[in-house]
Design a protein around this motif. Structure first.
Motif, PDB file in Angstrom:
ATOM      1  N   LEU A 183       1.148  -1.144  -0.083  1.00  0.00           N
ATOM      2  CA  LEU A 183      -0.016  -0.094  -0.025  1.00  0.00           C
ATOM      3  C   LEU A 183       0.825   1.265   0.045  1.00  0.00           C
ATOM      4  N   PHE A 184       0.387   2.223  -0.622  1.00  0.00           N
ATOM      5  CA  PHE A 184       1.267   3.618  -0.712  1.00  0.00           C
ATOM      6  C   PHE A 184       0.140   4.572  -0.425  1.00  0.00           C
ATOM      7  N   ILE A 185       0.308   5.429   0.624  1.00  0.00           N
ATOM      8  CA  ILE A 185      -0.540   6.495   0.958  1.00  0.00           C
ATOM      9  C   ILE A 185      -0.130   7.760   0.311  1.00  0.00           C
ATOM     10  N   ASN A 186      -0.836   8.233  -0.570  1.00  0.00           N
ATOM     11  CA  ASN A 186      -0.333   9.357  -1.490  1.00  0.00           C
ATOM     12  C   ASN A 186      -1.062  10.545  -0.786  1.00  0.00           C
ATOM     13  N   LYS A 187      -0.305  11.763  -1.349  1.00  0.00           N
ATOM     14  CA  LYS A 187      -0.659  13.212  -1.045  1.00  0.00           C
ATOM     15  C   LYS A 187      -0.526  13.397   0.403  1.00  0.00           C
ATOM     16  N   MET A 188       0.646  12.993   1.069  1.00  0.00           N
ATOM     17  CA  MET A 188       0.799  13.192   2.470  1.00  0.00           C
ATOM     18  C   MET A 188       1.318  14.573   2.654  1.00  0.00           C
ATOM     19  N   ASP A 189       1.585  15.260   1.472  1.00  0.00           N
ATOM     20  CA  ASP A 189       2.075  16.531   1.625  1.00  0.00           C
ATOM     21  C   ASP A 189       1.316  17.541   1.856  1.00  0.00           C
ATOM     22  N   ILE A 190      -0.135  17.158   1.682  1.00  0.00           N
ATOM     23  CA  ILE A 190      -1.171  18.286   1.677  1.00  0.00           C
ATOM     24  C   ILE A 190      -2.409  17.648   2.566  1.00  0.00           C
ATOM     25  N   THR A 191      -2.019  16.410   2.940  1.00  0.00           N
ATOM     26  CA  THR A 191      -3.260  16.165   3.847  1.00  0.00           C
ATOM     27  C   THR A 191      -3.105  16.559   5.363  1.00  0.00           C
ATOM     28  N   SER A 192      -4.297  16.509   5.946  1.00  0.00           N
ATOM     29  CA  SER A 192      -4.253  17.071   7.531  1.00  0.00           C
ATOM     30  C   SER A 192      -4.225  15.790   8.365  1.00  0.00           C
ATOM     31  N   TYR A 193      -4.439  14.914   7.786  1.00  0.00           N
ATOM     32  CA  TYR A 193      -4.289  13.559   8.739  1.00  0.00           C
ATOM     33  C   TYR A 193      -2.845  13.029   8.909  1.00  0.00           C
ATOM     34  N   SER A 194      -2.688  12.569  10.080  1.00  0.00           N
ATOM     35  CA  SER A 194      -1.311  12.055  10.508  1.00  0.00           C
ATOM     36  C   SER A 194      -1.142  10.719   9.864  1.00  0.00           C
ATOM     37  N   GLN A 195       0.065  10.180   9.940  1.00  0.00           N
ATOM     38  CA  GLN A 195       0.219   8.574   9.405  1.00  0.00           C
ATOM     39  C   GLN A 195      -0.384   7.712  10.443  1.00  0.00           C
ATOM     40  N   GLU A 196      -0.393   8.052  11.620  1.00  0.00           N
ATOM     41  CA  GLU A 196      -1.066   6.918  12.610  1.00  0.00           C
ATOM     42  C   GLU A 196      -2.436   6.860  12.292  1.00  0.00           C
ATOM     43  N   HIS A 197      -3.169   8.098  11.921  1.00  0.00           N
ATOM     44  CA  HIS A 197      -4.566   8.283  11.783  1.00  0.00           C
ATOM     45  C   HIS A 197      -4.925   7.464  10.648  1.00  0.00           C
ATOM     46  N   LEU A 198      -4.180   7.539   9.591  1.00  0.00           N
ATOM     47  CA  LEU A 198      -4.345   6.727   8.420  1.00  0.00           C
ATOM     48  C   LEU A 198      -4.200   5.355   8.261  1.00  0.00           C
ATOM     49  N   LEU A 199      -3.050   4.982   9.075  1.00  0.00           N
ATOM     50  CA  LEU A 199      -2.838   3.506   9.372  1.00  0.00           C
ATOM     51  C   LEU A 199      -3.886   3.014   9.828  1.00  0.00           C
ATOM     52  N   GLY A 200      -4.654   3.493  11.138  1.00  0.00           N
ATOM     53  CA  GLY A 200      -5.520   3.037  11.870  1.00  0.00           C
ATOM     54  C   GLY A 200      -6.796   2.819  10.929  1.00  0.00           C
ATOM     55  N   ASN A 201      -7.207   3.804   9.824  1.00  0.00           N
ATOM     56  CA  ASN A 201      -8.242   3.740   9.115  1.00  0.00           C
ATOM     57  C   ASN A 201      -8.135   2.496   8.267  1.00  0.00           C
ATOM     58  N   ILE A 202      -6.759   2.164   7.514  1.00  0.00           N
ATOM     59  CA  ILE A 202      -6.601   1.105   6.693  1.00  0.00           C
ATOM     60  C   ILE A 202      -6.811  -0.277   7.654  1.00  0.00           C
ATOM     61  N   GLN A 203      -6.111  -0.135   8.635  1.00  0.00           N
ATOM     62  CA  GLN A 203      -6.238  -1.467   9.658  1.00  0.00           C
ATOM     63  C   GLN A 203      -7.697  -1.678   9.849  1.00  0.00           C
ATOM     64  N   SER A 204      -8.650  -0.537  10.186  1.00  0.00           N
ATOM     65  CA  SER A 204      -9.853  -1.124  10.593  1.00  0.00           C
ATOM     66  C   SER A 204     -10.812  -1.425   9.401  1.00  0.00           C
ATOM     67  N   ARG A 205     -10.418  -0.908   8.165  1.00  0.00           N
ATOM     68  CA  ARG A 205     -11.510  -1.225   6.967  1.00  0.00           C
ATOM     69  C   ARG A 205     -10.732  -2.165   6.142  1.00  0.00           C
ATOM     70  N   LEU A 206      -9.491  -2.321   6.025  1.00  0.00           N
ATOM     71  CA  LEU A 206      -9.033  -3.258   4.871  1.00  0.00           C
ATOM     72  C   LEU A 206      -8.692  -4.658   5.582  1.00  0.00           C
ATOM     73  N   ASP A 207      -7.567  -4.344   6.617  1.00  0.00           N
ATOM     74  CA  ASP A 207      -6.819  -5.651   7.156  1.00  0.00           C
ATOM     75  C   ASP A 207      -5.917  -5.141   8.415  1.00  0.00           C
ATOM     76  N   GLU A 208      -6.031  -5.773   9.435  1.00  0.00           N
ATOM     77  CA  GLU A 208      -5.405  -5.599  10.845  1.00  0.00           C
ATOM     78  C   GLU A 208      -3.808  -5.673  10.535  1.00  0.00           C
ATOM     79  N   HIS A 209      -3.571  -6.480   9.692  1.00  0.00           N
ATOM     80  CA  HIS A 209      -2.186  -6.780   9.406  1.00  0.00           C
ATOM     81  C   HIS A 209      -1.374  -5.783   8.437  1.00  0.00           C
ATOM     82  N   CYS A 210      -2.067  -4.710   8.328  1.00  0.00           N
ATOM     83  CA  CYS A 210      -1.370  -3.786   7.473  1.00  0.00           C
ATOM     84  C   CYS A 210      -0.330  -2.978   8.296  1.00  0.00           C
ATOM     85  N   PHE A 211       0.981  -2.930   8.014  1.00  0.00           N
ATOM     86  CA  PHE A 211       1.998  -2.466   9.104  1.00  0.00           C
ATOM     87  C   PHE A 211       2.750  -1.423   8.309  1.00  0.00           C
ATOM     88  N   ASP A 212       3.096  -0.398   9.023  1.00  0.00           N
ATOM     89  CA  ASP A 212       3.865   0.786   8.394  1.00  0.00           C
ATOM     90  C   ASP A 212       5.302   0.258   8.461  1.00  0.00           C
TER      91      ASP A 212
END
Length: 853
Positions: free
Chosen positions: A125-154
């Motif tokens: 997974l590549f989380i794009n547009k991190m230069d203009i987002t207001s969300y933190s990496q931790e928030h986005l990772l939690g979003n991915i783990q809850s909606r896609l798979d808990e074994h998505c790791f940074d």
């Protein structure tokens, strides 16, 4: 250098093409970064793609990075072109899912994730547009783990917490971590490959931030597949370029050379390896390569070549049906041929010709796809077409298991089939198998029945919509030693399916959207009211936020144009995204059934009853009476289950078991003696079935190349193969007693006038110069259709469609082979039975002589 095929997938506007561009630039494949909004992206070279700023067609590029050669497949992100994206999944070794850092996981992102799980493709997974987002990496990772798979790791932050989290995935990883306080890279590779771990990276594709690290990960954490020495290839796409048909495949074993013959004796004229819109010519393609083959004419997407078997059935399908409106001066049959060419490129278009209405219909997934298709037809065929309003494509299934029976016995014909129809889980599709003893029905006839079950789209009895989510099992059947001929089992099989559907409790299914609605908090009450009115379901959102996100499901029929209302009542601040969830029970079944007004009893193409014979004439028996006329007992068997909570039944014999099942299901069964099958009362004239004589038209060379025996003979001597085919079919005609015409292409023979000759009991035609066998068959079909029941034997899909429009029935070359074998075996068995009655043994004669002495 290891070779990988990597697909890049995303929701629209996530930056998928921009990431592809960045990877190409950093690898040195292109000298300048292109941009989608500047209309100069390397992979979006189609004019429609550049004008709209979206990817429409999947394309590939070759990237070399350190120790890996990546064939990067860029796929469409818009939901209307999801089927194009799904077709590429068949050839991927790994996938890259791009998530928009401004929005997080979207509904279409979840659709993509489910598809990757279905095809079992390891994913980065590549989380794009991190230069203009207001969300933190931790928030986005939690979003991915809850909606896609808990074994998505940074994977960008490999600290102690990272390794502790990874260690919990598996006991072996935990043991390694406990012993060494770290986990080696080589230990992670198999877990990524097995989809137990999903690496996540962050960055900005537009600024190339984080892309180098991400590409290093593709080199470090991947493994090249192992390929066998035997040749194999997976077909995933068909295109047309410069008047040539290109078949796109991935080589998954052995190698392929130019001028080499493959499936159905087709020869590869060229092997092209594309990168963008340019390509290089290859003399040989090796495992791991994705190439385009020129010279193949009939191979379709989804097919496997060599050892490779046909791929999984696609999960996504069109859910809207449109009528194509042609200009007054347009040749309808020529346009049908043109559209069939487009359906080779995109099988989900599902082009059909409705003979009764004299209309062409096509299945699509949305408004944007309509506009794209109109432009393609204009550019390629120079015809301006339009589409009508469009209708929802419904489907039907059953709620309870039933036995369907079918019988076909007009004069000198005979076949009987018993099928078990069972409901399956939603999304299972159709499954077919046999549970019939070869002592009851020969293997060749069983194979023939399974072919008839799979060869066509069976329609339900509520609205005439296709059936799905059902398992159909052959229980038993019966043939006649003398009168079973070609097509009899087809008729009996079709009638058994329809009779079973009439017996079962059927329900209507409709397509559902999975939606994500983002609105200001002031619009919440309006949105919830609308969703309830649209018969949707949703999860109650957090109402404490200024911007509220509502997620749920709703029927496509109710939510089709809702995005316009969202923009209106939210004053442009709301956003609705939808993706196809699948088919679920229809929310207004009775209303839809009444509106469609389908009558299964008047559908002459899909009869529900059966035909029996009495006093030399056939008579029709309706579906609700047909069971008492059947010649063999049911194939149903009740399994005894020994549990404390379930009542079990035991039976003294099979007859008692069947009596009990039928009595509980259909009421008391009235047994008939053999003589009862011939009615004593006169048959009314209106009930008699008068059959036209039968004409079988056979595409000779198509059959030769489809039968292994004849294909091998043709490679040595084509004339011998023709004569052998004529001999086989002449013998077959002796059984069927029909008008049989075998047509051979001779259109390349200069100054050839064509010939028609009678060889034994069949007619053999050699077409004239510039006339193909297809053209001859079309003309003869049209001429004979009023006086004969015309059947055309060919495996040419386009020709099959055209002859149906001309009023004929179709039979594939493989099906013809099965019928020839089945009929021949039956006649041989009959001969042996007759021989046994008159056999004499030498020892018996000697014993008789001794007795006389």
């Amino acid at each position: 250098m290891k070779k990988l095929v990597v697909g890049i997938l995303a929701h629209v506007d996530a930056g998928k093409t921009t990431l592809s561009e960045s990877m190409l630039y950093l690898s040195g494949r292109i000298r300048q970064l292109g941009r989608v909004d500047h209309q100069n992206a390397f992979l979006d070279y189609d004019m429609q793609e550049r004008n709209r700023g979206i990817t429409i067609f999947s394309k590939q590029a070759i990237i070399n990075w350190k120790d890996v050669e990546i064939t990067l497949i860029d796929t469409p992100g818009h939901a209307d072109f999801s089927a194009e994206m799904e077709r590429t999944l068949q050839i991927l070794d790994y996938a890259i899912v791009v998530i928009n850092g401004l929005d997080g996981v979207q509904t279409h992102s979840e659709t993509i994730w489910n598809l990757l799980s279905h095809y079992h493709i390891p994913t980065f997974l590549f989380i794009n547009k991190m230069d203009i987002t207001s969300y933190s990496q931790e928030h986005l990772l939690g979003n991915i783990q809850s909606r896609l798979d808990e074994h998505c790791f940074d994977f960008t932050n490999q600290d102690e917490i990272f390794f502790e989290s990874i260690a919990l995935v598996d006991d072996d990883l935990l043991d390694e971590y406990m012993e060494h306080q770290t986990i080696q890279t080589q230990s992670l590779i198999p877990y990524i490959q097995q989809r137990k771990i999903f690496p996540v990276y962050f960055g900005s594709a537009l600024k190339t931030d984080g892309v180098t690290v991400f590409m290093d990960a593709l080199d470090t954490y991947t493994k090249e597949p192992c390929y066998p020495d035997e040749f194999g290839a997976q077909v995933y796409k068909v295109t047309h370029e410069g008047g040539h048909r290109l078949t796109h495949v991935k080589i998954v074993g052995g190698s392929l050379k130019t001028k080499e013959k493959i499936k159905d004796d087709e020869k590869v004229d060229q092997i092209r390896r594309y990168s963008g819109h340019k390509y290089e010519m290859l003399e040989i393609a090796t495992p791991g390569m994705v190439v385009a083959l020129k010279g193949l004419s009939s191979i379709q997407p989804g097919e496997g070549l060599g050892y490779k078997q046909t791929s999984l059935s696609p999960l996504l399908s069109s859910y809207m049906n449109y009528r194509i409106v042609l200009p007054d001066d347009c040749d309808q049959h020529q346009m049908l041929k043109n559209l069939q060419q487009l359906s080779q490129e995109d099988p989900t278009l599902h082009v059909t010709y409705h003979q009764e209405l004299d209309e062409i219909h096509i299945q699509l997934m949305g408004e944007i796809q309509i506009e794209i298709l109109k432009n393609i037809i204009q550019e390629r065929f120079h015809v301006d077409v339009s589409f009508d309003q469009g209708q929802i494509l419904y489907k039907e299934t059953i709620l309870n298991p039933v036995e369907g029976v079918g019988h076909f016995e007009p004069l000198r014909h005979y076949a009987e089939v018993h099928l078990l129809l069972e409901p399956l889980e939603v999304g299972s599709g159709l499954q077919f198998e046999t549970d019939c003893s070869e002592d009851v029905l020969s293997r060749s006839y069983q194979r023939l029945i399974l072919t008839h079950l799979q060869e066509k789209e069976h329609l339900g009895v509520l609205t005439g919509s296709p059936i799905t989510d059902m398992k159909i099992t052959l229980l038993c059947g019966k043939a006649h030693q003398k009168h079973t001929e070609g097509g009899d089992f087809r008729e009996a099989t079709y009638r058994a399916v329809r009779q079973g559907l009439k017996m079962a409790q059927s329900i209507l299914l409709e397509p559902y959207y999975q939606f994500r609605l983002e609105i200001p908090s002031t619009c919440l009450s309006r949105a919830l009211y609308d969703i309830e009115q649209m018969h949707g379901t949703f999860e109650m959102p957090d109402t404490s936020l200024e911007t509220i996100i509502i997620e749920g499901e709703a029927p496509v029929a109710c939510m089709q144009n809702y995005h316009q209302e969202v923009i209106a009542y939210s004053k442009g601040k709301g956003k609705l995204s939808c993706s196809l969830k699948g088919y679920q029970p229809c929310h207004n079944q009775d209303e839809v059934i009444e509106k469609i007004g389908y009558d299964s009893e008047t559908d002459m193409h899909y009869p529900t009853g059966s035909v029996f014979c009495a006093h030399g004439a056939g008579f029709y028996v309706s579906w609700d009476q047909v069971r008492s006329y059947m010649h063999i007992q049911s194939g149903l068997k009740e399994k005894t289950v020994s549990t404390s909570q379930q009542t079990t039944r035991t039976y003294a014999n099979e007859d008692e078991e069947l009596d009990d099942i039928f009595t509980r299901t259909y009421g008391p069964v009235q047994r008939r003696l053999a003589d009862d099958y011939y009615r004593k009362e006169p048959v009314q004239e209106s009930m008699q079935v008068k059959m036209k004589p039968e004409c079988l038209l056979i595409d000779g060379y198509n059959v030769i190349h489809a039968w292994d025996e004849l294909k091998d003979l043709a490679s040595v001597n084509l004339g011998s193969a023709r004569e052998r085919l004529i001999d086989i079919l002449s013998n077959y005609q002796g059984y069927r007693q029909c008008l049989m015409i075998i047509v051979f292409d001779a259109y390349k023979v200069k100054d050839n006038q064509g010939t028609l000759e009678k060889n034994h009991n069949v007619y053999v035609v050699y077409t004239k110069e510039a006339q193909t066998a297809d053209m001859y068959i079309e003309r003869v079909t049209h001429h004979l259709a009023s006086d004969y029941r015309v059947i055309v034997a060919t495996s040419d899909a386009l020709e099959q469609t055209i002859v149906i429009g001309r009023g004929a029935r179709r039979m594939s070359s493989r099906e013809l082979k099965l019928e020839v074998e089945a009929l021949g075996q039956e006649k041989f068995d009959e001969f042996l039975r007759k021989q046994e009655k008159s056999r004499n043994f030498l020892l018996e004669d000697i014993q008789k002589l001794k007795t006389k002495e």
